[in-house]
Design a protein around this motif. Structure first.
Motif, short mmCIF file in Angstrom:
data_model
loop_
_atom_site.label_atom_id
_atom_site.label_comp_id
_atom_site.label_asym_id
_atom_site.label_seq_id
_atom_site.Cartn_x
_atom_site.Cartn_y
_atom_site.Cartn_z
N LYS A 108 48.29 44.81 26.81
CA LYS A 108 47.34 43.77 27.20
C LYS A 108 47.07 43.82 28.70
O LYS A 108 45.90 43.76 29.14
CB LYS A 108 47.87 42.40 26.79
CG LYS A 108 46.90 41.26 27.11
CD LYS A 108 47.45 39.91 26.63
CE LYS A 108 46.47 38.78 26.94
NZ LYS A 108 46.99 37.46 26.48
N ALA A 109 48.13 43.93 29.50
CA ALA A 109 47.97 43.95 30.96
C ALA A 109 47.16 45.16 31.42
O ALA A 109 46.40 45.09 32.38
CB ALA A 109 49.34 43.95 31.63
N ASP A 110 47.33 46.27 30.71
CA ASP A 110 46.64 47.51 31.10
C ASP A 110 45.30 47.69 30.40
O ASP A 110 44.66 48.73 30.55
CB ASP A 110 47.54 48.72 30.78
CG ASP A 110 48.87 48.66 31.53
OD1 ASP A 110 48.90 48.07 32.63
OD2 ASP A 110 49.87 49.18 31.01
N GLU A 111 44.90 46.68 29.62
CA GLU A 111 43.63 46.70 28.88
C GLU A 111 43.52 47.92 27.97
O GLU A 111 42.48 48.58 27.89
CB GLU A 111 42.45 46.64 29.87
CG GLU A 111 42.45 45.36 30.70
CD GLU A 111 41.27 45.27 31.65
OE1 GLU A 111 40.56 46.28 31.81
OE2 GLU A 111 41.04 44.19 32.22
N ILE A 112 44.62 48.19 27.29
CA ILE A 112 44.68 49.27 26.30
C ILE A 112 44.63 48.63 24.92
O ILE A 112 45.48 47.79 24.59
CB ILE A 112 45.95 50.11 26.46
CG1 ILE A 112 45.99 50.78 27.85
CG2 ILE A 112 46.05 51.18 25.37
CD1 ILE A 112 47.28 51.49 28.16
N ALA A 113 43.67 49.01 24.11
CA ALA A 113 43.51 48.39 22.80
C ALA A 113 44.72 48.68 21.91
O ALA A 113 45.19 49.82 21.84
CB ALA A 113 42.24 48.92 22.14
N ALA A 132 48.10 53.81 33.74
CA ALA A 132 47.39 52.53 33.82
C ALA A 132 48.15 51.55 34.72
O ALA A 132 47.53 50.80 35.50
CB ALA A 132 47.22 51.94 32.42
N ASN A 136 46.90 49.55 38.19
CA ASN A 136 47.06 48.11 38.38
C ASN A 136 47.89 47.81 39.62
O ASN A 136 47.69 46.78 40.28
CB ASN A 136 47.71 47.47 37.16
CG ASN A 136 46.80 47.48 35.95
OD1 ASN A 136 45.59 47.63 36.07
ND2 ASN A 136 47.38 47.32 34.76
#
Length: 282
Positions: A108-113, A132, A136
């Motif tokens: 979620k933090a790394d915007e990985i589905a 990722a 960040n």
């Protein structure tokens, strides 16, 4: 406005650094230099001291882990060839029950589905999450010291491994060690990771090899097979290759990740054990 511009200019000034540098001398007058790099940094550093500049000027070749260090597209192609050796269970099933919340938090933090990393080998998923995280954490490979040296060097540039060999080391890890690597990537939250990254930068910038040795130990978290594959075994291979260069009367400036130079398993110690005189210059 003028004051604001002046402050902004000051903020962009590189931070001072004096990373570790050694001279290696052989019985027949052979010479090499060992320099500890860091592959990504949060900001620019003023690292090129007079001693480093003199060593570079005396060398006849630059040896990196990967010679074409700035060619991200070539590295990505190699990664794509190796990263999906499946079939695999879902990534969430490749971590412990206790780690599943950490994995979900990181994705979620790394915007990985969720599910998008399921087709990848465990080591590849771990490296993709780590990349990722670095973005960040504002770790920029453009500030990497190996890239900076390669960009300015005007004599031949060689390599110990190359991207294909380097990534193949991860690909050859047994699944248990791949999962241990994934665990190490997701176990810390962003605040813990940021503190560790800053400590690593400071240790590199000050040439604190004792602290760098601790970091390398922590990154392999007591797993002898993982430590041998990612650090010690590579150092043994590099030592053999460096000695072969010295035997051919080459004068290499070796610039590799600083952790490879730390402690009793580092290149300076291995070369000293093989009869070379190794002197810390900085």
């Amino acid at each position: 406005m003028a004051a604001a511009l002046a402050l902004a200019a000051c903020a962009q000034q590189p931070s001072p650094a004096r990373p570790a540098l050694w001279l290696v001398e052989g019985p027949g007058g052979q010479k090499a230099w060992l320099f500890g790099t860091i592959h990504a940094l949060s900001r620019p550093y003023d690292w090129k001291s007079e001693k480093i500049a003199a060593a570079l000027a005396q060398s006849d070749r630059l040896i990196l882990e990967v010679a074409d260090v700035g060619n991200d597209a070539a590295t990505a192609r190699v990664f794509a060839q190796l990263a999906q050796g499946g079939p695999h269970p879902p990534l969430a099933d490749r971590v412990t029950v206790q780690d599943r919340d950490d994995l979900a938090r990181e994705l979620k933090a790394d915007e990985i589905a969720p599910g998008s990393l399921d087709p990848y080998d465990t080591w590849a998923a771990a490296l993709m999450i780590a990349q990722a995280q670095a973005r960040n954490d504002r770790q920029d490979s453009g500030n990497g010291i190996d890239r900076a040296i390669a960009a300015d060097y005007r004599r031949p540039i060689g390599e110990f491994e190359g991207a294909e060999v380097q990534l193949a080391i991860f690909d050859a890890l047994p699944e248990a060690q791949q999962r241990a690597l994934l665990h190490s990537v997701i176990e810390e939250d962003s605040a813990q990771r940021e503190a560790q990254v800053r400590a690593l930068e400071q240790a590199w910038a000050s040439g604190d090899m004792a602290e760098l040795a601790k970091v390398s130990d922590a990154e392999t978290f007591g797993d002898p097979l993982l430590r041998d594959a990612l650090l010690v075994g590579r150092n043994r291979t590099w030592t053999d290759r460096l000695i072969a260069m010295l035997s051919s009367r080459a004068r290499p400036f070796v610039a590799v990740g600083a952790a490879h130079l730390a402690g009793p398993d580092g290149l300076p110690a291995m070369l000293a054990a093989r009869g070379y005189t190794v002197t810390r210059l900085q």
